[in-house]
Design a protein around this motif. Structure first.
Motif, short mmCIF file in Angstrom:
data_model
loop_
_atom_site.label_atom_id
_atom_site.label_comp_id
_atom_site.label_asym_id
_atom_site.label_seq_id
_atom_site.Cartn_x
_atom_site.Cartn_y
_atom_site.Cartn_z
N GLY A 198 16.05 -39.38 91.76
CA GLY A 198 16.18 -39.94 90.41
C GLY A 198 15.89 -41.43 90.33
N VAL A 199 15.44 -42.04 91.42
CA VAL A 199 15.08 -43.45 91.43
C VAL A 199 13.57 -43.55 91.69
CG1 VAL A 199 15.40 -45.70 92.52
CG2 VAL A 199 17.36 -44.15 92.26
N ALA A 200 12.89 -44.42 90.95
CA ALA A 200 11.44 -44.62 91.14
C ALA A 200 11.13 -46.10 91.30
CB ALA A 200 10.67 -44.04 89.96
N VAL A 201 10.13 -46.38 92.10
CA VAL A 201 9.69 -47.76 92.35
C VAL A 201 8.17 -47.80 92.31
CG1 VAL A 201 9.66 -49.70 93.94
CG2 VAL A 201 11.72 -48.28 93.78
N THR A 202 7.63 -48.76 91.58
CA THR A 202 6.19 -49.02 91.62
C THR A 202 5.95 -50.32 92.37
OG1 THR A 202 5.69 -47.85 89.57
CG2 THR A 202 4.13 -49.53 90.26
N VAL A 203 5.02 -50.27 93.33
CA VAL A 203 4.62 -51.46 94.09
C VAL A 203 3.25 -51.90 93.58
CG1 VAL A 203 4.07 -52.41 96.37
CG2 VAL A 203 5.87 -50.67 96.14
N GLY A 204 3.09 -53.20 93.30
CA GLY A 204 1.80 -53.75 92.88
C GLY A 204 1.36 -54.85 93.84
N VAL A 205 0.07 -54.84 94.22
CA VAL A 205 -0.48 -55.84 95.14
C VAL A 205 -1.66 -56.52 94.46
CG1 VAL A 205 -1.51 -56.29 97.39
CG2 VAL A 205 0.25 -54.51 97.16
N ALA A 206 -1.54 -57.83 94.23
CA ALA A 206 -2.63 -58.61 93.65
C ALA A 206 -3.41 -59.29 94.76
CB ALA A 206 -2.08 -59.66 92.69
N VAL A 207 -4.76 -59.22 94.69
CA VAL A 207 -5.63 -59.76 95.74
C VAL A 207 -6.34 -61.02 95.23
CG1 VAL A 207 -7.49 -59.26 97.35
CG2 VAL A 207 -5.98 -57.41 96.57
N PHE A 208 -6.34 -62.08 96.09
CA PHE A 208 -7.00 -63.35 95.77
C PHE A 208 -7.96 -63.72 96.89
CE2 PHE A 208 -2.87 -63.17 93.78
CZ PHE A 208 -3.11 -63.58 92.49
N ASP A 209 -8.77 -64.73 96.63
CA ASP A 209 -9.72 -65.18 97.67
C ASP A 209 -9.04 -66.01 98.75
OD1 ASP A 209 -11.75 -63.89 96.37
OD2 ASP A 209 -12.59 -65.70 95.44
N THR A 210 -7.96 -66.72 98.38
CA THR A 210 -7.28 -67.60 99.34
C THR A 210 -5.78 -67.40 99.30
OG1 THR A 210 -6.97 -69.43 97.79
CG2 THR A 210 -9.08 -69.34 98.97
#
Length: 299
Positions: free
Chosen positions: A192-204
């Motif tokens: 009954g628990v949910a988690v979303t992981v987000g990964v942002a990508v940069f040049d540096t």
């Protein structure tokens, strides 16, 4: 020694020398044919004296010869031993020591092993971080096993170059201002628990670090991802949000109940699942750096 005269008998007078083999021995004195006993006695005495002198002289010469031989032997022995008794520095230069090597000792320059390559260097810039990247590469499999009694089921994934479309609050603006090039999402669920992981990508790495410092987790967060067994969550309810960065990646989590219940500080299962997935994301980024560092070291 005085010469002896033995008289005449017929022709010239003969001189007898007892040490000459062919001299004549006088047997008479005068002309009566009688032996001259005095002359004979004197001749015998003369012979005995000569013998004694010869014996004494011969003995002296023998003694001298023996002494000379012994002296020569001693000198010879001393001469042969003198070289062996001399220190090495006084021996002839042509007589080297047994087993002595004239070759120079080999010399080696001091060396040290190069320091190991830092995995973080390979995930801190676009130029070095060249390994393939996708949601399935970063988050493999269909589930995440944390322990024997903790297993998170994997739900939907998303991979987009439109960073603003995958975020909410003030995060889209922050990502755009810092030139976010890619945003990857994945969701997990358990009891009954949910988690979303987000990964942002940069040049540096500098860009990712700057984003982390600008985010307010109370209002800037990743958009929850539904599907593949994960129900909607965090639409209107209070959820737990997290943000951090490592290398050229900024990563976020949002965690809540799938039944719409608000999350409080006492909801340990939600907080624990958010922390576990944040740590897992960090570890996955670090492993990416380790793999590239190892490949570079073996080239």
């Amino acid at each position: 020694m005085r010469p002896m005269s033995f008289g005449q008998q017929g022709g010239p007078q003969s001189q007898w020398d007892p040490w000459k083999p062919h001299s004549q021995q006088p047997w008479t004195s005068g002309g009566d044919g009688t032996p001259d006993w005095a002359a004979l006695a004197e001749a015998s005495e003369t012979r005995n004296k000569r013998r004694r002198l010869l014996f004494i002289g011969g003995g002296a010469l023998a003694t001298v010869a023996i002494g000379a031989a012994v002296a020569a032997a001693v000198v010879s022995a001393n001469s042969s031993n003198s070289a062996s008794n001399k220190p090495t520095s006084e021996l002839s230069g042509t007589a080297g020591l047994p087993g002595e090597s004239k070759a120079a000792e080999p010399s080696f320059e001091p060396t040290s092993a190069p320091p190991p390559l830092d995995p973080k260097d390979f995930i801190s810039s676009k130029s070095k971080d060249t390994a393939p990247l996708s949601a399935e590469i970063l988050f493999r499999g269909t589930q995440l096993t944390v322990s024997a009694d903790t297993v998170y089921k994997k739900g939907a994934t998303d991979d987009t170059k439109n960073c603003s479309a995958a975020t909410k609050g003030g995060l889209p603006k922050i990502l755009t201002a810092n030139d976010c090039t890619r945003f990857i999402r994945v969701s997990y669920t358990e009891d009954g628990v949910a988690v979303t992981v987000g990964v942002a990508v940069f040049d540096t790495a500098a860009q990712a670090t700057k984003v982390k410092g600008q985010v307010n987790t109370q209002q800037d967060h990743v958009e929850p991802l539904y599907g593949k067994g994960v129900k909607e969550f965090c639409n209107a309810a209070v959820c737990q949000s997290y943000a951090n960065s490592y290398g050229r990646y900024a990563y976020f989590t949002i965690a809540g109940f799938t039944n719409g219940k608000d999350v409080t500080n006492k909801d340990t299962p939600v907080l624990r699942m958010s922390n576990n997935l944040a740590k897992f994301t960090f570890d996955q980024i670090h492993r990416r750096g380790e793999a590239q560092a190892s490949a570079a070291a073996n080239e």
